[in-house]
Design a protein around this motif. Structure first.
Motif, mmCIF file in Angstrom:
data_model
loop_
_atom_site.group_PDB
_atom_site.id
_atom_site.type_symbol
_atom_site.label_atom_id
_atom_site.label_comp_id
_atom_site.label_asym_id
_atom_site.label_seq_id
_atom_site.Cartn_x
_atom_site.Cartn_y
_atom_site.Cartn_z
ATOM 1 N N ARG A 169 9.600 14.083 6.083
ATOM 2 C CA ARG A 169 9.281 13.007 5.002
ATOM 3 C C ARG A 169 10.351 12.061 5.020
ATOM 4 N N LEU A 170 9.778 10.637 5.193
ATOM 5 C CA LEU A 170 10.872 9.674 5.526
ATOM 6 C C LEU A 170 11.514 9.111 4.057
ATOM 7 N N PRO A 171 12.365 8.359 4.031
ATOM 8 C CA PRO A 171 12.962 8.142 2.774
ATOM 9 C C PRO A 171 12.427 6.581 2.245
ATOM 10 N N VAL A 172 10.887 6.744 2.098
ATOM 11 C CA VAL A 172 10.309 5.543 1.373
ATOM 12 C C VAL A 172 9.964 5.678 -0.068
ATOM 13 N N ARG A 173 10.494 5.064 -0.807
ATOM 14 C CA ARG A 173 10.157 5.309 -2.331
ATOM 15 C C ARG A 173 8.690 4.488 -2.721
ATOM 16 N N GLY A 174 8.272 5.221 -3.852
ATOM 17 C CA GLY A 174 7.053 4.522 -4.179
ATOM 18 C C GLY A 174 5.714 4.741 -3.620
ATOM 19 N N ALA A 175 4.732 4.322 -4.066
ATOM 20 C CA ALA A 175 3.505 4.371 -3.361
ATOM 21 C C ALA A 175 3.284 3.267 -2.358
ATOM 22 N N ILE A 176 2.662 3.705 -1.016
ATOM 23 C CA ILE A 176 2.407 2.705 -0.068
ATOM 24 C C ILE A 176 1.205 1.952 -0.237
ATOM 25 N N GLY A 177 1.244 0.495 -0.716
ATOM 26 C CA GLY A 177 -0.016 -0.190 -0.966
ATOM 27 C C GLY A 177 -1.122 -0.116 -0.088
ATOM 28 N N THR A 178 -2.362 -0.510 -0.377
ATOM 29 C CA THR A 178 -3.465 -0.798 0.813
ATOM 30 C C THR A 178 -3.691 -2.019 1.116
ATOM 31 N N GLU A 179 -3.303 -2.978 0.329
ATOM 32 C CA GLU A 179 -3.643 -4.573 0.846
ATOM 33 C C GLU A 179 -2.136 -5.264 0.663
ATOM 34 N N CYS A 180 -2.002 -6.277 1.400
ATOM 35 C CA CYS A 180 -0.678 -7.161 1.414
ATOM 36 C C CYS A 180 -0.978 -8.368 0.654
ATOM 37 N N PHE A 181 -0.003 -8.819 0.115
ATOM 38 C CA PHE A 181 -0.321 -10.078 -0.901
ATOM 39 C C PHE A 181 0.290 -11.164 0.199
ATOM 40 N N ASP A 182 -0.527 -12.193 0.456
ATOM 41 C CA ASP A 182 -0.332 -13.326 1.392
ATOM 42 C C ASP A 182 0.418 -14.604 0.665
ATOM 43 N N GLU A 183 1.387 -14.730 0.558
ATOM 44 C CA GLU A 183 1.711 -16.020 -0.050
ATOM 45 C C GLU A 183 1.413 -17.281 0.692
ATOM 46 N N PRO A 184 0.954 -18.172 -0.166
ATOM 47 C CA PRO A 184 0.225 -19.632 0.426
ATOM 48 C C PRO A 184 1.220 -20.450 0.866
ATOM 49 N N GLY A 185 1.208 -21.367 2.002
ATOM 50 C CA GLY A 185 1.968 -22.350 2.272
ATOM 51 C C GLY A 185 3.341 -21.908 2.407
ATOM 52 N N LEU A 186 4.163 -22.524 2.187
ATOM 53 C CA LEU A 186 5.688 -22.247 2.473
ATOM 54 C C LEU A 186 6.090 -21.693 1.468
ATOM 55 N N LEU A 187 5.387 -21.137 0.257
ATOM 56 C CA LEU A 187 5.831 -20.447 -0.843
ATOM 57 C C LEU A 187 6.183 -18.973 -0.352
#
Length: 582
Positions: free
Chosen positions: A314-332
């Protein structure tokens, strides 16, 4: 009165300020100069903070103010910390409750303070952290970790995770950043880890600084082997020295050495590297796959549903691993925003406009999120960039200087277009960043330059997009079969390393067979008005019979006209000519 927030311990007289310039003394009371006032507020993916082992793929609300308790050479956030008084006019008041409402309205699971040092706005951050915690949101920050124990103990109960930006492990490295000692930072990492705060650390890797990175890994493993270490390959922003930039191959080798000390070590600012993946320390299986996603950023592209390896580890990764990434628009999002500020400053430099109070109104407009977000599309074409020059000139009261720069860029562009029109062939050109298997997006400014210089840019055959490009497979690279390869001047790699990678990986295309691999100097193909030099160099390389430009004289003339110096006086400059390996 002595400040008790960070270990700088500034003694602040009545009406004066300390190192960060964000606190003063009024009527004998220590006060924050800009309470509850923020520079940027925007949703981001947690990997752009960057944080890798806490709720992967989470969407969080990123906030920043101005100011810092350090003064690090080559800082990516220098525009936010170098002149806080000059940019303070861009700050906007937002109550803690209002920030929580914004986070919830954006669908964010938490709030994170980054881009500048939270200790510079400690009371503001503490109020925000308490409000976010009460609303059930996670709270994180990116910090230099130089808090006093008193301040840190006040923050810890409201803090879920943090990324501590190490300057190295030696006191000498900290003195170079205006601090006295490294010890308080490692003390604070230990305090946070012991209190249950999820801690990640990042460290800048400059050429020759290998022991600073390895020493940091040794100090961290003594605190907890579960702390991830992010190795930030140094990138020369502004006028930082290009000689301090290690190659991707050097950086990957260092990461492998560091992983022999500390299990979880990652490499940033290195397009195409496999050293962003999370591997099982017991069997080596890939648990989370990531790719480069802009300066200091990453994106999760593949992950197991839980951080448990098939071998049972078991690796030390906390919290749930999400299924989708949020992609920030442009240079934000993340440090791409500070990169946008740096590009604006590059134009200001050519207009002879400095920082300070005279530009307060200017920065208020520039920091507006709509301007930064819209700027991404404006800088992907030559006409768009020329329009940006005009806009910045008008905002800064430098219309005459902007008109001169506009005319210079337009004139040289026209010369190139006329010259290459006389050629009956357009060589197949591939534009990559760092390594052969990281292709720049088809819509990027660099691709536009190459097309203007008379190339058929094969990147336009790649349908996928990233920031600023995407990983491609060996098969895709071979199918593109370029005759010429250009390596971006940003997050770059020497032509020698590039060719070595190709030969060792069996990536033998026409450009590799002939050695037609060229590396752009920093700022010659994106961000700075110096792109006009890159355009002329590209045209002369692709069509030498039609483009008889005196590139040395063009370079001298540009530097003298817009910087007031000879190029030889600028230590980060290096020539495009002669970088091909035959």
């Amino acid at each position: 009165m002595k400040c008790r927030i960070c270990e700088q311990g500034c003694t602040i007289p009545e009406g004066s300020t300390g190192i960060c310039r964000m606190y003063t003394v009024r009527g004998g009371e220590f006060v924050e100069r800009h309470p509850d006032a923020y520079l940027t507020v925007m949703p981001v993916s947690i990997e752009t903070v960057p944080v890798l082992h806490y709720s992967p793929r989470a969407k969080v609300l990123q906030v920043s103010t101005v100011g810092c308790t350090f003064s690090c050479p080559g800082c990516i956030s220098e525009v936010l910390i170098g002149d806080p008084d000059g940019i303070a006019g861009a700050l906007r008041h937002r109550s803690p409750a209002g920030m929580v409402e914004r986070a919830e309205a954006e669908g964010c699971s938490g709030i994170v303070f980054c881009l500048n040092e939270p200790a510079a706005s400690f009371p503001t951050f503490l109020r925000l952290a308490r409000a976010a915690q009460e609303a059930g949101l996670s709270v994180g920050c990116s910090t230099n970790g130089y808090f006093t124990e008193e301040a840190l103990n006040a923050l810890i109960p409201h803090l879920d995770y943090m990324n501590v930006g190490l300057k190295g492990v030696s006191d000498g490295r900290y003195r170079a950043c205006g601090a006295a000692h490294a010890a308080p930072v490692f003390r604070n990492i230990g305090l946070c880890a012991a209190a249950g705060v999820h801690v990640e650390a990042s460290v800048m890797y400059l050429r020759g600084g290998e022991e600073e990175v390895l020493g940091a890994a040794r100090r961290l493993v003594g605190i907890s082997p579960e702390i991830p270490l992010q190795v930030m390959r140094f990138v020369p922003f502004g006028d930082a020295c290009a000689g301090d930039e290690p190659t991707v191959l050097e950086s990957e080798d260092l990461c492998r050495r560091a992983r022999e000390i500390l299990p979880f070590v990652y490499l940033f600012n290195s397009p195409g590297t496999p050293c962003l993946d999370t591997l099982c320390p017991r069997c080596g299986e890939r648990i989370i796959g990531r790719e480069f996603y802009g300066p200091m950023g990453a994106r999760t592209v593949w992950a197991r549903s839980s951080p448990v390896c098939s071998c049972g580890e078991r690796l030390p990764v906390r919290g749930a691993i999400g299924t989708e990434c949020f992609d920030e628009p442009g240079l934000l999002g993340g440090y791409r925003t500070t990169r946008a500020f740096e590009m604006v400053r590059a134009i200001l430099a050519c207009l002879g406009a400095g920082d300070g109070a005279a530009l307060q109104g200017f920065w208020s407009g520039i920091v507006n999120e709509n301007f930064i977000g819209g700027m991404h599309d404006r800088i992907q074409t030559i006409d768009g960039y020329l329009g940006l020059v005009d806009d910045i000139g008008a905002r800064a009261g430098r219309q005459e200087e902007a008109a001169a720069l506009h005319a210079w860029l337009s004139d040289r562009t026209e010369q190139v277009m006329v010259a290459v029109a006389g050629s009956d062939r357009r060589p197949r050109l591939y534009y990559s960043m760092g390594t052969p298997l990281f292709a720049l997006n088809a819509g990027r400014f660099e691709v536009c330059l190459a097309g203007t210089a008379g190339a058929t840019v094969v990147n336009r055959q790649i349908p996928r997009k990233g920031k600023p490009g995407v990983n491609i497979s060996s098969e895709e690279f071979l199918a593109l079969n370029p005759e010429v390869i250009i390596v971006s001047g940003f997050l770059s790699a020497p032509a020698e390393d590039y060719l070595r990678f190709c030969h060792e990986g069996g990536l033998i295309v026409d450009a590799v067979r002939t050695g037609a691999v060229y590396t752009m100097p920093p700022g010659w193909d994106f961000g700075s008005p110096r792109w006009v030099l890159g355009l002329m160099a590209l045209a002369a390389t692709l069509h030498p019979d039609h483009c008889a430009f005196d590139l040395d004289e063009e370079e001298r003339a540009f530097y003298r006209r817009f910087y007031g110096v000879d190029p030889e006086a600028v230590n980060h400059n290096r020539s495009f000519r002669g970088t091909t390996v035959k």
